[in-house]
Design an enzyme around this catalytic site. Sequence first.
Site, short mmCIF file in Angstrom:
data_model
loop_
_atom_site.label_atom_id
_atom_site.label_comp_id
_atom_site.label_asym_id
_atom_site.label_seq_id
_atom_site.Cartn_x
_atom_site.Cartn_y
_atom_site.Cartn_z
N CYS A 1 182.46 6.82 42.58
CA CYS A 1 183.17 7.80 43.40
C CYS A 1 183.83 8.87 42.52
CB CYS A 1 184.24 7.12 44.22
SG CYS A 1 183.61 5.78 45.21
N ARG B 1 178.32 12.09 38.84
CA ARG B 1 178.79 10.71 38.73
C ARG B 1 177.92 9.75 39.53
NH1 ARG B 1 184.45 10.33 37.17
NH2 ARG B 1 184.65 8.44 38.39
N TRP C 1 180.25 6.38 46.18
CA TRP C 1 179.15 5.52 45.71
C TRP C 1 179.43 4.17 46.34
CZ3 TRP C 1 178.46 1.16 42.51
CH2 TRP C 1 177.17 1.00 41.97
N ASN D 1 189.03 5.93 44.49
CA ASN D 1 188.00 5.51 43.54
C ASN D 1 188.46 4.16 43.00
OD1 ASN D 1 185.99 5.33 41.67
ND2 ASN D 1 186.75 6.96 40.34
N GLY D 2 187.63 3.12 43.13
CA GLY D 2 188.02 1.79 42.66
C GLY D 2 187.66 0.75 43.70
N GLU E 1 165.63 1.58 24.36
CA GLU E 1 166.19 2.83 24.91
C GLU E 1 165.09 3.69 25.56
OE1 GLU E 1 168.87 3.92 25.76
OE2 GLU E 1 168.71 6.08 25.81
N LYS F 1 165.15 4.75 29.47
CA LYS F 1 165.10 6.15 29.91
C LYS F 1 163.96 6.36 30.89
CE LYS F 1 167.97 7.23 28.95
NZ LYS F 1 169.27 6.98 28.39
N GLU G 1 164.76 4.60 34.33
CA GLU G 1 165.82 5.15 35.18
C GLU G 1 165.49 6.52 35.75
OE1 GLU G 1 168.98 6.11 31.56
OE2 GLU G 1 169.79 5.61 33.49
N HIS H 1 154.11 -13.53 22.44
CA HIS H 1 154.72 -14.80 22.85
C HIS H 1 154.93 -14.86 24.37
CE1 HIS H 1 155.20 -16.00 18.72
NE2 HIS H 1 155.80 -14.84 18.45
N LYS I 1 176.99 7.72 36.93
CA LYS I 1 177.19 8.11 35.53
C LYS I 1 178.16 7.17 34.83
CE LYS I 1 176.75 10.64 31.87
NZ LYS I 1 175.52 10.40 31.10
O1 M6R Z 1 179.85 5.50 29.58
P1 M6R Z 1 179.16 4.34 28.90
O2 M6R Z 1 178.51 4.74 27.63
O3 M6R Z 1 180.06 3.17 28.71
O4 M6R Z 1 178.03 3.91 29.91
C1 M6R Z 1 177.25 2.77 29.69
C2 M6R Z 1 176.02 2.76 30.58
O5 M6R Z 1 176.40 2.71 31.92
C3 M6R Z 1 175.14 4.00 30.35
O6 M6R Z 1 174.78 4.13 29.02
C4 M6R Z 1 173.86 3.90 31.21
O7 M6R Z 1 173.08 2.86 30.75
C5 M6R Z 1 173.09 5.24 31.18
N1 M6R Z 1 172.84 5.69 32.51
C6 M6R Z 1 171.75 5.11 30.56
O8 M6R Z 1 171.08 6.33 30.53
#
Ligand code: M6R
Length: 591
Positions: A2, A27, A71, A97-98, A464, A468, A471, A487, A586
């Site tokens: 949020c 976000r 969210w 938010n929370g 990574e 990427k 997502e 394996h 985010k």
């Molecule tokens: O703000 P942070 O680096 O703590 O966030 C951690 C993850 O939520 C963040 O890296 C997430 O995996 C990204 N969306 C990946 O692209």
Amino acid sequence: MCGIIGYIGDKQAQPILLGGLARLEYRGYDSCGVALAGGTLEVYKDAVRVEKLAKVSPQLDGTVGIAHTRWATHGEPSRVNAHPHLDCTGKIAVVHNGVINNYQRLKQQLISEGHKFVSETDTEVIPHLIEKYYEGDLEKAVEAALREVEGSYAIIVLMADEPGLVAARKDSPLIIGIGDRENFIASDVPAILGHTDRVIYLEEGDIVVVTGDSVRVSRDGVEVDWKEHKVSWSVEDAQKAGYEHFILKEIHEQPRVIRDTLGEYISAAEPIVDVADTSLESMLILACGTSYHAALVGKYIVEELLRIPVRAELASEFSYHGQSPATTMTIVITQSGETADTLKAMKKLKEAGCRVIAVTNVVGSSATRIAEQTVYIRAGPEISVAATKSFIAQLMALYWLALSYSVLDMRTRDSLIMELRQLPEKVQQVLNNEDMISECARYLSKYENAFFIGRGINFAIALEGALKLKEISYIHAEGYAAGELKHGPFALLSPDMPVIAIVAQDNTYEAMLTNIKEVKARGSPVIALAEEGDEVIGELADSVITVPQVAPIFSPVVNTVALQLLAYYTAKQRGCPIDFPRNLAKSVTVE
Ligand code: M6R
């Protein structure tokens, strides 16, 4: 997660609030809403994008209001579950938010006292509690309501006919933006960029009353002084600057990000981390998601340059089982500084007497408050949900930290520093290769599954690269240590399962070539990422993405940028909403 914004001043509030909401879209959200106060409250909300809300809500007259991007956690995305939420009288509106952990018990109690609820949310108990305690003083009613609440919150309360907004925070960030005859309240800085660069970062437990020309902060019922900070991010930093997507802009910003981040560390008079009483005999690095992949790269870098054992762990797991001696140097990496899992692990470490160092991008974020020391990366605002430039900047912090305390002889260390300083040009060369990478992406975009494989320091980059791709393109992708594929996952190899192989010029090279041959023998197409000048790889792989030559320890940088572009163009080819992938946020401020 949020996002919230409040405005009070001498201008029309609605366009300012909607503009703020648009800058909070990054976000991640599924619904949004706005409330303005005059003699009565006007509320417009729905499970729509901000752009649509701006079109369908009528022009509202008023110079004070609140707004929210939601969210969903409690209750599906819908108009009735969207914020702001109201009390029974329709005079008190709240954005939140929370998560309120004890909302069910509070709701039952309030229902038994005659309150009527309309949504499935946890938030709705807050306006009803404020209504219950309101006796002519909104701030006191908010204080009393929050005494009953367990959980995390950043809230703004708007009441018809009240001269000010009341806001409060606990375990969820909230800032005040100070303007000229106007003030702002927001969950984070991008919401208010373009209006003011003067901010107050609220502390845990703060309750604040904000009017157009005053800000009063209290903690535990006592008024406290606040400190004003200047924000270095500009409104342009948070715009697309002609790029089709934020992520593409952020990928292209990376040469600048490397220069800025390293420039600051190099020019600092002191090492970026004060090792103080930690003996530098071992290190623990904690993080989530992409930041965890930076931690994994960090493990290799530090083990190689400092020759000490390093554990890289998922913060979300560490909170439940992990332990660390107080003498271990402990680093957490978090772009946002607000990831709930990471903050929980930090608190646990602190309680155990460890000194925690935070590596973060966001000034004043919660991580910086818990940490003993903070190392800032200079990535600037990262708007795309998928992290790109912050990852590369995190690597710079780790390289610099490791080089500062390395056990290498002076000559080797200096030559690595020289190479480090050349990375902006090397990354630019990868970016110049964009057309070729987008050709590979056209090919990859036809598949529904993929493996990414790497060895050594590039195992983390395989993880990574896969993250990427999944997502932003919604292709199911798995990162694997190349030697592990046989394996078990070999069972999945077929012409429908492409394998993206990261081939580094280090001691893993020959083993990687063997792995590629094994994969090819089982029918999977191979896209290889290899250094310029590698004459062998072209004969083995179906296609090759070349990256410039760098010292093996820096290969994660150029390889990551190539894989970011591969994911971007694959997602584009598939018509995905690249900057704001479905279901993602985010900063993940819930466990
Ligand atoms: O703000 P942070 O680096 O703590 O966030 C951690 C993850 O939520 C963040 O890296 C997430 O995996 C990204 N969306 C990946 O692209």
